[in-house]
Design a protein around this motif. Structure first.
Motif, PDB file in Angstrom:
ATOM      1  N   SER A 189      27.944   6.930  10.006  1.00  0.00           N
ATOM      2  CA  SER A 189      26.573   6.963   9.485  1.00  0.00           C
ATOM      3  C   SER A 189      26.360   8.166   8.556  1.00  0.00           C
ATOM      4  O   SER A 189      25.616   8.071   7.577  1.00  0.00           O
ATOM      5  N   GLU A 190      27.030   9.283   8.850  1.00  0.00           N
ATOM      6  CA  GLU A 190      26.927  10.453   7.972  1.00  0.00           C
ATOM      7  C   GLU A 190      27.540  10.160   6.602  1.00  0.00           C
ATOM      8  O   GLU A 190      26.976  10.542   5.581  1.00  0.00           O
ATOM      9  N   LEU A 191      28.702   9.513   6.595  1.00  0.00           N
ATOM     10  CA  LEU A 191      29.329   9.175   5.322  1.00  0.00           C
ATOM     11  C   LEU A 191      28.440   8.216   4.536  1.00  0.00           C
ATOM     12  O   LEU A 191      28.239   8.399   3.326  1.00  0.00           O
ATOM     13  N   CYS A 192      27.882   7.219   5.194  1.00  0.00           N
ATOM     14  CA  CYS A 192      27.009   6.256   4.506  1.00  0.00           C
ATOM     15  C   CYS A 192      25.776   6.953   3.933  1.00  0.00           C
ATOM     16  O   CYS A 192      25.382   6.691   2.795  1.00  0.00           O
ATOM     17  N   ALA A 193      25.171   7.834   4.702  1.00  0.00           N
ATOM     18  CA  ALA A 193      23.997   8.578   4.226  1.00  0.00           C
ATOM     19  C   ALA A 193      24.369   9.474   3.044  1.00  0.00           C
ATOM     20  O   ALA A 193      23.611   9.572   2.070  1.00  0.00           O
ATOM     21  N   ALA A 194      25.529  10.119   3.124  1.00  0.00           N
ATOM     22  CA  ALA A 194      25.982  10.979   2.029  1.00  0.00           C
ATOM     23  C   ALA A 194      26.211  10.164   0.766  1.00  0.00           C
ATOM     24  O   ALA A 194      25.898  10.617  -0.343  1.00  0.00           O
ATOM     25  N   ARG A 195      26.729   8.961   0.928  1.00  0.00           N
ATOM     26  CA  ARG A 195      26.937   8.081  -0.236  1.00  0.00           C
ATOM     27  C   ARG A 195      25.594   7.701  -0.850  1.00  0.00           C
ATOM     28  O   ARG A 195      25.410   7.757  -2.062  1.00  0.00           O
ATOM     29  N   LEU A 196      24.625   7.323  -0.016  1.00  0.00           N
ATOM     30  CA  LEU A 196      23.304   6.940  -0.508  1.00  0.00           C
ATOM     31  C   LEU A 196      22.598   8.101  -1.209  1.00  0.00           C
ATOM     32  O   LEU A 196      21.875   7.899  -2.179  1.00  0.00           O
ATOM     33  N   GLU A 197      22.836   9.318  -0.716  1.00  0.00           N
ATOM     34  CA  GLU A 197      22.219  10.512  -1.306  1.00  0.00           C
ATOM     35  C   GLU A 197      22.970  11.008  -2.542  1.00  0.00           C
ATOM     36  O   GLU A 197      22.541  11.959  -3.191  1.00  0.00           O
ATOM     37  N   GLY A 198      24.116  10.390  -2.851  1.00  0.00           N
ATOM     38  CA  GLY A 198      24.896  10.806  -4.009  1.00  0.00           C
ATOM     39  C   GLY A 198      25.742  12.044  -3.771  1.00  0.00           C
ATOM     40  O   GLY A 198      26.214  12.673  -4.723  1.00  0.00           O
ATOM     41  N   LEU A 199      25.948  12.402  -2.495  1.00  0.00           N
ATOM     42  CA  LEU A 199      26.767  13.583  -2.183  1.00  0.00           C
ATOM     43  C   LEU A 199      28.260  13.295  -2.296  1.00  0.00           C
ATOM     44  O   LEU A 199      29.060  14.216  -2.454  1.00  0.00           O
ATOM     45  N   VAL A 200      28.630  12.026  -2.184  1.00  0.00           N
ATOM     46  CA  VAL A 200      30.009  11.581  -2.451  1.00  0.00           C
ATOM     47  C   VAL A 200      29.910  10.347  -3.342  1.00  0.00           C
ATOM     48  O   VAL A 200      28.945   9.576  -3.253  1.00  0.00           O
ATOM     49  N   ASP A 201      30.893  10.191  -4.206  1.00  0.00           N
ATOM     50  CA  ASP A 201      30.859   9.013  -5.064  1.00  0.00           C
ATOM     51  C   ASP A 201      31.512   7.830  -4.339  1.00  0.00           C
ATOM     52  O   ASP A 201      32.074   7.973  -3.253  1.00  0.00           O
ATOM     53  N   GLU A 202      31.421   6.675  -4.950  1.00  0.00           N
ATOM     54  CA  GLU A 202      31.930   5.456  -4.321  1.00  0.00           C
ATOM     55  C   GLU A 202      33.433   5.538  -4.064  1.00  0.00           C
ATOM     56  O   GLU A 202      33.918   5.133  -3.008  1.00  0.00           O
ATOM     57  N   ARG A 203      34.165   6.080  -5.022  1.00  0.00           N
ATOM     58  CA  ARG A 203      35.610   6.195  -4.882  1.00  0.00           C
ATOM     59  C   ARG A 203      35.977   7.033  -3.663  1.00  0.00           C
ATOM     60  O   ARG A 203      36.823   6.656  -2.867  1.00  0.00           O
ATOM     61  N   GLU A 204      35.330   8.205  -3.503  1.00  0.00           N
ATOM     62  CA  GLU A 204      35.609   9.079  -2.362  1.00  0.00           C
ATOM     63  C   GLU A 204      35.234   8.409  -1.039  1.00  0.00           C
ATOM     64  O   GLU A 204      35.963   8.503  -0.066  1.00  0.00           O
ATOM     65  N   ALA A 205      34.081   7.760  -1.025  1.00  0.00           N
ATOM     66  CA  ALA A 205      33.632   7.102   0.204  1.00  0.00           C
ATOM     67  C   ALA A 205      34.603   6.007   0.628  1.00  0.00           C
ATOM     68  O   ALA A 205      34.973   5.913   1.808  1.00  0.00           O
ATOM     69  N   LEU A 206      35.024   5.189  -0.323  1.00  0.00           N
ATOM     70  CA  LEU A 206      35.978   4.116  -0.002  1.00  0.00           C
ATOM     71  C   LEU A 206      37.324   4.685   0.440  1.00  0.00           C
ATOM     72  O   LEU A 206      37.962   4.169   1.363  1.00  0.00           O
ATOM     73  N   TRP A 207      37.757   5.751  -0.214  1.00  0.00           N
ATOM     74  CA  TRP A 207      39.013   6.394   0.172  1.00  0.00           C
ATOM     75  C   TRP A 207      38.925   6.906   1.606  1.00  0.00           C
ATOM     76  O   TRP A 207      39.853   6.727   2.401  1.00  0.00           O
ATOM     77  N   ALA A 208      37.810   7.543   1.972  1.00  0.00           N
ATOM     78  CA  ALA A 208      37.631   8.078   3.322  1.00  0.00           C
ATOM     79  C   ALA A 208      37.660   6.955   4.360  1.00  0.00           C
ATOM     80  O   ALA A 208      38.304   7.089   5.417  1.00  0.00           O
ATOM     81  N   VAL A 209      36.992   5.858   4.081  1.00  0.00           N
ATOM     82  CA  VAL A 209      36.988   4.716   5.016  1.00  0.00           C
ATOM     83  C   VAL A 209      38.395   4.148   5.155  1.00  0.00           C
ATOM     84  O   VAL A 209      38.859   3.874   6.272  1.00  0.00           O
ATOM     85  N   GLU A 210      39.085   3.988   4.045  1.00  0.00           N
ATOM     86  CA  GLU A 210      40.464   3.460   4.096  1.00  0.00           C
ATOM     87  C   GLU A 210      41.355   4.372   4.922  1.00  0.00           C
ATOM     88  O   GLU A 210      42.132   3.918   5.750  1.00  0.00           O
ATOM     89  N   ARG A 211      41.264   5.684   4.697  1.00  0.00           N
ATOM     90  CA  ARG A 211      42.084   6.653   5.432  1.00  0.00           C
ATOM     91  C   ARG A 211      41.802   6.559   6.934  1.00  0.00           C
ATOM     92  O   ARG A 211      42.715   6.502   7.743  1.00  0.00           O
TER      93      ARG A 211
END
Length: 169
Positions: free
Chosen positions: A113-135
């Motif tokens: 939920s923290e990663l999703c919120a950070a993505r929505l707030e623009g604190l991480v870009d889509e590429r980083e968020a997807l990479w983190a989930v994949e990892r």
């Protein structure tokens, strides 16, 4: 929502720079797969000593904690992170997702939920968020294939790590 946590390890000065200040490091040891860090957690109410292996190729900071007079809830804690080295300084960009591992028993992913919120707030870009989930999912699946034994999983990656005997203050 908090900003992405970025920590620095200045190996020349034996300093760990965190969002809460600069801490002296007991041991820095570079190895083929990254950097080993060990230091006391001075003044922390629960944690007495912290050890970590920064493993850039795996995209994790693998941690072990020694607690003040108590048993750990889990054996290993992993931060999904982008880890880079620039000369004597290593940086860890923590991408919110964490894994806890009870060695030989189970593992779980935390802070989605923290990663999703950070993505929505623009604190991480889509590429980083997807990479983190994949990892996180890759690591969780691979740990399961090795019966949740961290050393066995690392062996399959060609990685052998050594830990330090904690110096409790």
């Amino acid at each position: 929502m908090h900003a992405v946590k970025v920590e620095r390890h200045d190996t020349a000065r034996s300093e760990h720079h965190t969002n809460t200040g600069v801490r002296p490091v007991h041991v820095y040891r570079e190895h083929h797969h990254g950097l080993f860090v060990a230091r006391p957690f001075l003044g922390h109410p629960k944690i007495a000593y912290w050890q970590a292996h920064l493993l850039p190729e795996l995209g994790i900071q693998l941690c072990r904690y020694e607690l003040h007079g108590g048993r750990r809830e889990f054996d290993y804690y992993m931060d999904v992170a982008v880890i880079r080295r620039d000369g004597e300084t290593w940086s860890v960009r923590d991408l919110y997702l964490d894994l806890t591992v009870w060695n030989g028993k189970r593992a779980q992913v935390l802070d989605t939920s923290e990663l999703c919120a950070a993505r929505l707030e623009g604190l991480v870009d889509e590429r980083e968020a997807l990479w983190a989930v994949e990892r996180a999912h890759t690591i969780l699946n691979e740990l399961g294939q090795h019966d949740y034994h961290v050393d066995t999983w690392l062996d399959a990656q060609g990685i052998r790590l050594e830990w330090h005997e904690p110096v409790l203050v």
